[in-house]
Design an enzyme around this catalytic site. Structure first.
Site, PDB file in Angstrom:
ATOM      1  N   LYS A   1       0.964  -1.181  -0.294  1.00 56.33           N
ATOM      2  CA  LYS A   1       0.234   0.042   0.284  1.00 56.33           C
ATOM      3  C   LYS A   1       0.894   1.443   0.415  1.00 56.33           C
ATOM      4  O   LYS A   1       1.512   1.216   1.294  1.00 56.33           O
ATOM      5  CB  LYS A   1      -0.786   0.046   1.015  1.00 56.33           C
ATOM      6  CG  LYS A   1      -2.079   1.195   0.953  1.00 56.33           C
ATOM      7  CD  LYS A   1      -3.102   0.765   2.570  1.00 56.33           C
ATOM      8  CE  LYS A   1      -3.394   2.562   2.607  1.00 56.33           C
ATOM      9  NZ  LYS A   1      -3.428   2.806   4.239  1.00 56.33           N
TER      10      LYS A   1
ATOM     11  N   HIS B   1      -5.769   3.142  14.526  1.00 60.14           N
ATOM     12  CA  HIS B   1      -5.962   1.612  13.751  1.00 60.14           C
ATOM     13  C   HIS B   1      -5.771   0.698  13.848  1.00 60.14           C
ATOM     14  O   HIS B   1      -3.808   1.065  14.510  1.00 60.14           O
ATOM     15  CB  HIS B   1      -6.642   2.076  12.646  1.00 60.14           C
ATOM     16  CG  HIS B   1      -5.624   1.479  11.555  1.00 60.14           C
ATOM     17  ND1 HIS B   1      -5.345   2.330  11.601  1.00 60.14           N
ATOM     18  CD2 HIS B   1      -4.700   0.725  10.816  1.00 60.14           C
ATOM     19  CE1 HIS B   1      -3.815   3.346  10.585  1.00 60.14           C
ATOM     20  NE2 HIS B   1      -3.870   1.377   9.894  1.00 60.14           N
TER      21      HIS B   1
ATOM     22  N   ASP C   1      -3.278  -2.706  12.667  1.00 58.54           N
ATOM     23  CA  ASP C   1      -3.879  -3.220  11.421  1.00 58.54           C
ATOM     24  C   ASP C   1      -3.908  -4.878  11.713  1.00 58.54           C
ATOM     25  O   ASP C   1      -4.060  -5.680  12.282  1.00 58.54           O
ATOM     26  CB  ASP C   1      -2.457  -3.629  10.631  1.00 58.54           C
ATOM     27  CG  ASP C   1      -1.301  -2.112   9.909  1.00 58.54           C
ATOM     28  OD1 ASP C   1      -2.005  -1.423  10.135  1.00 58.54           O
ATOM     29  OD2 ASP C   1      -0.509  -2.212   9.755  1.00 58.54           O
TER      30      ASP C   1
ATOM     31  N   HIS D   1      -2.537   2.792  15.768  1.00 59.66           N
ATOM     32  CA  HIS D   1      -1.291   4.205  14.905  1.00 59.66           C
ATOM     33  C   HIS D   1      -2.445   4.716  14.601  1.00 59.66           C
ATOM     34  O   HIS D   1      -3.119   4.315  14.339  1.00 59.66           O
ATOM     35  CB  HIS D   1      -0.257   3.208  14.520  1.00 59.66           C
ATOM     36  CG  HIS D   1      -0.020   2.252  13.633  1.00 59.66           C
ATOM     37  ND1 HIS D   1      -1.295   1.210  13.877  1.00 59.66           N
ATOM     38  CD2 HIS D   1      -0.665   2.719  11.781  1.00 59.66           C
ATOM     39  CE1 HIS D   1      -1.303   0.494  12.757  1.00 59.66           C
ATOM     40  NE2 HIS D   1      -0.694   1.323  11.706  1.00 59.66           N
TER      41      HIS D   1
END
Ligand SMILES: O=C(O)CCC(=O)C(=O)O
Length: 332
Positions: free
Chosen positions: A199, A218, A220, A274
């Protein structure tokens, strides 16, 4: 909202004020939730004796869910070339990039995207991105990879090989840190079928960065994420009730523990919360590689790590089920 408009186009249209759909509520704004000073994330050199690396990595994964890896063997020149091909892609005319538009709401995740609001209350992130699968070969669809610049594929494939090597090494070190045999975590994550997804995040300059977020808080859903940013800082980690800014460290691998490792380790290793903040003058970019199990893999706390005194803290389910629940904000 100007749905469909890319952040890059908005940013360079000479906006003086941040459009309302990007203005975060008070409690989320970077101006009200500043990072603490004087705290720094762990840095781990892979050139140390193995027992030292195992110890340091297990401590960082348990206390932070994050560490910076140095002396990993990926050449600075390869990282420079990776960043160059990504940058050149984002500098292409908008029509050329739009040819790769993704459509997550219809299950088309690969390609060029901007996170749009799902409903009127949800705020939009100040980011455009490009997402595609890099491994295993059976899951790669080159039609989703940028054809321009022409060296994109060759450089990204070379980087893929190197990240695969490093992620396998990290999974071995993390396994040893749990007193498991070296291949335990890799084996539980699908072995050679482990998927790597690229990404490329592009955060253009933002007229009022104190009110916006590049990526909202969020964890991961992957097993681990290995990221290399450009030299513009912006990543922040949640640690002991505060945001901690991660300083730029040239050529280091910014390594995040994701949800699947937290689950397999029965919570010994933490999936790090993070976010990324943006800034007024400079374009920030980051290249995140998500290392995740194939969708059909069953993931739950490893049997060797649970017993009567330490019962499973997470349920066992396929990664596909976990992902569906996370996307749709359903309880796990
Ligand atoms: O750009 C960064 O440093 C963080 C990106 C991130 O968290 C993500 O893409 O999920």
């Amino acid at each position: 909202m100007v749905t469909g408009e890319r952040i890059q186009a908005l940013a360079f249209a000479g906006l003086k004020e941040l459009p309302a759909q990007f203005v975060r509520p008070d409690h989320e704004r970077p101006e009200n939730t500043k990072a603490v000073e004087g705290v720094t994330a762990p840095i781990i050199s892979l050139s140390q004796p193995r027992n030292v690396v195992v110890k340091e990595m297990a401590a960082a994964a348990s206390e932070w869910g994050f560490f910076l890896i140095t002396d990993h063997g990926i050449s600075p020149e390869l990282i420079r070339r990776l960043q160059e091909v990504g940058r050149v892609f984002f500098e292409l005319p908008i029509e050329e990039k739009e040819a790769y538009s993704n459509d997550p709401s219809h299950g088309k995740f690969e390609g060029y995207g901007t996170k749009m609001t799902k409903n009127h209350d949800e705020k939009v992130e100040w980011i455009d991105y490009f997402f595609h699968v890099m491994a295993p070969p059976s899951k790669v669809n080159y039609q989703f990879w940028p054809a321009n610049p022409p060296t994109y594929r060759e450089v990204t494939e070379e980087y893929n090989k190197e990240v695969l090597r490093v992620t396998e090494e990290v999974l071995e070190l993390l396994s040893e840190g749990l007193s498991l045999e070296r291949k335990a975590l890799k084996g539980s994550l699908g072995g050679d079928e482990i998927e790597l997804e690229m990404k490329i995040n592009m955060y253009p300059p933002c007229p009022q960065p104190e009110l916006a977020l590049g990526v909202e808080p969020h964890t991961d859903m992957s097993a681990i994420t290995v990221l290399v940013p450009n030299d513009v800082p912006g990543l922040q980690l949640w640690k002991d009730g505060h945001w901690v800014a991660v300083d730029y460290l040239p050529n280091a691998l910014f390594t995040h523990i994701g949800d699947q490792i937290e689950i397999l380790s029965n919570g010994k290793y933490k999936s790090v919360l993070h976010r990324s903040v943006v800034n007024k003058e400079s374009t920030r970019m980051s290249w995140a590689v998500f290392c995740a199990p194939p969708p059909e893999t069953m993931i739950g706390p490893l049997l060797d790590l649970v017993d009567k005194t330490n019962p499973p803290k997470f349920s066992t389910k396929t990664y596909a089920e976990f992902r569906y629940r996370k996307f749709n904000k359903l309880p796990q």
